[in-house]
Design a protein around this motif. Structure first.
Motif, PDB file in Angstrom:
ATOM      1  N   VAL A 104      39.895  36.702  33.830  1.00 42.95           N
ATOM      2  CA  VAL A 104      40.684  37.249  34.928  1.00 42.95           C
ATOM      3  C   VAL A 104      41.950  37.902  34.361  1.00 42.95           C
ATOM      4  CG1 VAL A 104      41.917  36.718  37.065  1.00 42.95           C
ATOM      5  CG2 VAL A 104      39.870  35.418  36.458  1.00 42.95           C
ATOM      6  N   GLY A 105      42.239  39.114  34.840  1.00 43.69           N
ATOM      7  CA  GLY A 105      43.426  39.823  34.390  1.00 43.69           C
ATOM      8  C   GLY A 105      44.227  40.366  35.557  1.00 43.69           C
ATOM      9  N   PHE A 106      45.315  41.065  35.212  1.00 41.97           N
ATOM     10  CA  PHE A 106      46.183  41.668  36.212  1.00 41.97           C
ATOM     11  C   PHE A 106      45.841  43.139  36.393  1.00 41.97           C
ATOM     12  CE2 PHE A 106      48.286  37.793  35.291  1.00 41.97           C
ATOM     13  CZ  PHE A 106      49.010  37.470  36.427  1.00 41.97           C
ATOM     14  N   LYS A 107      46.427  43.766  37.391  1.00 42.47           N
ATOM     15  CA  LYS A 107      46.028  45.074  37.903  1.00 42.47           C
ATOM     16  C   LYS A 107      45.887  46.192  36.872  1.00 42.47           C
ATOM     17  CE  LYS A 107      50.717  46.125  39.328  1.00 42.47           C
ATOM     18  NZ  LYS A 107      51.591  46.416  40.408  1.00 42.47           N
ATOM     19  N   ASP A 108      46.732  46.296  35.883  1.00 46.05           N
ATOM     20  CA  ASP A 108      46.674  47.418  34.959  1.00 46.05           C
ATOM     21  C   ASP A 108      45.938  47.111  33.657  1.00 46.05           C
ATOM     22  OD1 ASP A 108      48.069  49.092  36.690  1.00 46.05           O
ATOM     23  OD2 ASP A 108      50.009  48.319  35.994  1.00 46.05           O
ATOM     24  N   LEU A 117      39.905  41.623  38.145  1.00 43.97           N
ATOM     25  CA  LEU A 117      41.296  42.055  38.040  1.00 43.97           C
ATOM     26  C   LEU A 117      41.960  41.822  39.394  1.00 43.97           C
ATOM     27  CD1 LEU A 117      40.983  45.412  36.060  1.00 43.97           C
ATOM     28  CD2 LEU A 117      41.729  43.194  35.209  1.00 43.97           C
ATOM     29  N   ILE A 118      43.100  41.157  39.381  1.00 44.92           N
ATOM     30  CA  ILE A 118      43.823  40.868  40.613  1.00 44.92           C
ATOM     31  C   ILE A 118      45.032  41.803  40.680  1.00 44.92           C
ATOM     32  CG2 ILE A 118      45.118  39.123  41.888  1.00 44.92           C
ATOM     33  CD1 ILE A 118      43.228  37.029  40.724  1.00 44.92           C
ATOM     34  N   ALA A 119      45.146  42.535  41.777  1.00 46.09           N
ATOM     35  CA  ALA A 119      46.153  43.589  41.928  1.00 46.09           C
ATOM     36  C   ALA A 119      47.502  43.043  42.375  1.00 46.09           C
ATOM     37  CB  ALA A 119      45.660  44.649  42.907  1.00 46.09           C
ATOM     38  N   VAL A 120      48.115  42.235  41.513  1.00 39.44           N
ATOM     39  CA  VAL A 120      49.477  41.771  41.745  1.00 39.44           C
ATOM     40  C   VAL A 120      50.260  41.941  40.447  1.00 39.44           C
ATOM     41  CG1 VAL A 120      48.848  40.093  43.525  1.00 39.44           C
ATOM     42  CG2 VAL A 120      49.001  39.357  41.166  1.00 39.44           C
ATOM     43  N   PHE A 128      49.676  35.526  42.657  1.00 32.86           N
ATOM     44  CA  PHE A 128      48.544  35.514  41.738  1.00 32.86           C
ATOM     45  C   PHE A 128      47.782  34.193  41.847  1.00 32.86           C
ATOM     46  CE2 PHE A 128      46.643  34.341  37.681  1.00 32.86           C
ATOM     47  CZ  PHE A 128      45.749  35.404  37.524  1.00 32.86           C
ATOM     48  N   THR A 129      48.515  33.097  41.910  1.00 31.17           N
ATOM     49  CA  THR A 129      47.891  31.772  42.011  1.00 31.17           C
ATOM     50  C   THR A 129      47.043  31.675  43.276  1.00 31.17           C
ATOM     51  OG1 THR A 129      49.771  30.817  40.846  1.00 31.17           O
ATOM     52  CG2 THR A 129      48.357  29.302  42.042  1.00 31.17           C
ATOM     53  N   ALA A 130      47.600  32.118  44.411  1.00 33.13           N
ATOM     54  CA  ALA A 130      46.861  32.074  45.680  1.00 33.13           C
ATOM     55  C   ALA A 130      45.610  32.950  45.618  1.00 33.13           C
ATOM     56  CB  ALA A 130      47.766  32.518  46.822  1.00 33.13           C
ATOM     57  N   GLU A 131      45.750  34.152  45.060  1.00 30.11           N
ATOM     58  CA  GLU A 131      44.598  35.061  44.952  1.00 30.11           C
ATOM     59  C   GLU A 131      43.544  34.510  43.997  1.00 30.11           C
ATOM     60  OE1 GLU A 131      43.975  38.180  46.610  1.00 30.11           O
ATOM     61  OE2 GLU A 131      45.481  37.195  47.848  1.00 30.11           O
ATOM     62  N   TYR A 135      39.668  33.723  45.022  1.00 34.86           N
ATOM     63  CA  TYR A 135      38.507  34.342  44.394  1.00 34.86           C
ATOM     64  C   TYR A 135      37.655  33.346  43.622  1.00 34.86           C
ATOM     65  CZ  TYR A 135      39.997  38.976  45.727  1.00 34.86           C
ATOM     66  OH  TYR A 135      40.331  40.076  46.460  1.00 34.86           O
ATOM     67  N   ILE A 136      38.290  32.387  42.982  1.00 37.46           N
ATOM     68  CA  ILE A 136      37.536  31.372  42.246  1.00 37.46           C
ATOM     69  C   ILE A 136      36.700  30.552  43.228  1.00 37.46           C
ATOM     70  CG2 ILE A 136      37.782  29.251  40.888  1.00 37.46           C
ATOM     71  CD1 ILE A 136      38.220  31.786  39.254  1.00 37.46           C
ATOM     72  N   THR A 137      37.252  30.265  44.398  1.00 36.92           N
ATOM     73  CA  THR A 137      36.509  29.527  45.421  1.00 36.92           C
ATOM     74  C   THR A 137      35.356  30.386  45.971  1.00 36.92           C
ATOM     75  OG1 THR A 137      38.530  28.350  46.008  1.00 36.92           O
ATOM     76  CG2 THR A 137      36.726  28.266  47.601  1.00 36.92           C
TER      77      THR A 137
END
Length: 142
Positions: A104-108, A117-120, A128-131, A135-137
């Motif tokens: 899992v990575g960040f937006k860029d 990729l999580i867009a935060v 990020f933790t909430a997202e 998604y993991i769930t």
């Protein structure tokens, strides 16, 4: 998910205790959350931190010369999080060498290296933790 790893750019993030709090969020044992960091230039002061790599730990072929880093990358993490901004030649190499099942990575970040990729922003760890938890769930990783 039983194991969680973080690859962190120390220029961006130094409070590793917050990352160990992920064990509570995901119901993991604290020993199952590992953090490995990258620092561009090694500090002159001696440090007890062993889970750290710097640009001098790579040879001219891009091979890793740090035994602790090799051991970290060999771990079969259920989830590996790349906690850094954009493309980073050293951390991208570490992510690509990792044996983690889900990355899992960040937006860029480079999308070829990650499964999600999580867009935060990397500065917004609570979002990020909430997202990540969402998604993991959803992906049935928890």
């Amino acid at each position: 998910m039983k194991t969680l790893g973080f690859l962190v750019d120390e220029m961006l993030f130094q409070d590793f205790e917050k990352l160990h709090d992920f064990s509570k969020i995901f119901g993991l044992q604290p020993k199952d959350v590992k953090v490995f960091s990258f620092m561009e230039v090694k500090k002159k002061l001696p440090t007890l931190q062993q889970n750290q790599i710097n640009n001098k730990d790579f040879n001219w072929k891009g091979e890793i010369q740090n035994q602790n880093a090799k051991e970290f990358l060999e771990r079969d993490f259920d989830v590996l999080v790349g906690l850094y901004d954009g493309k980073h030649r050293f951390l991208d190499l570490l992510v690509s060498e990792s044996k983690a099942k889900f990355k899992v990575g960040f937006k860029d970040a480079d999308p070829r290296l990650y499964d999600l990729l999580i867009a935060v922003s990397t500065n917004d760890l609570p979002t990020f933790t909430a997202e990540l938890k969402k998604y993991i769930t959803l992906l049935n990783k928890v």
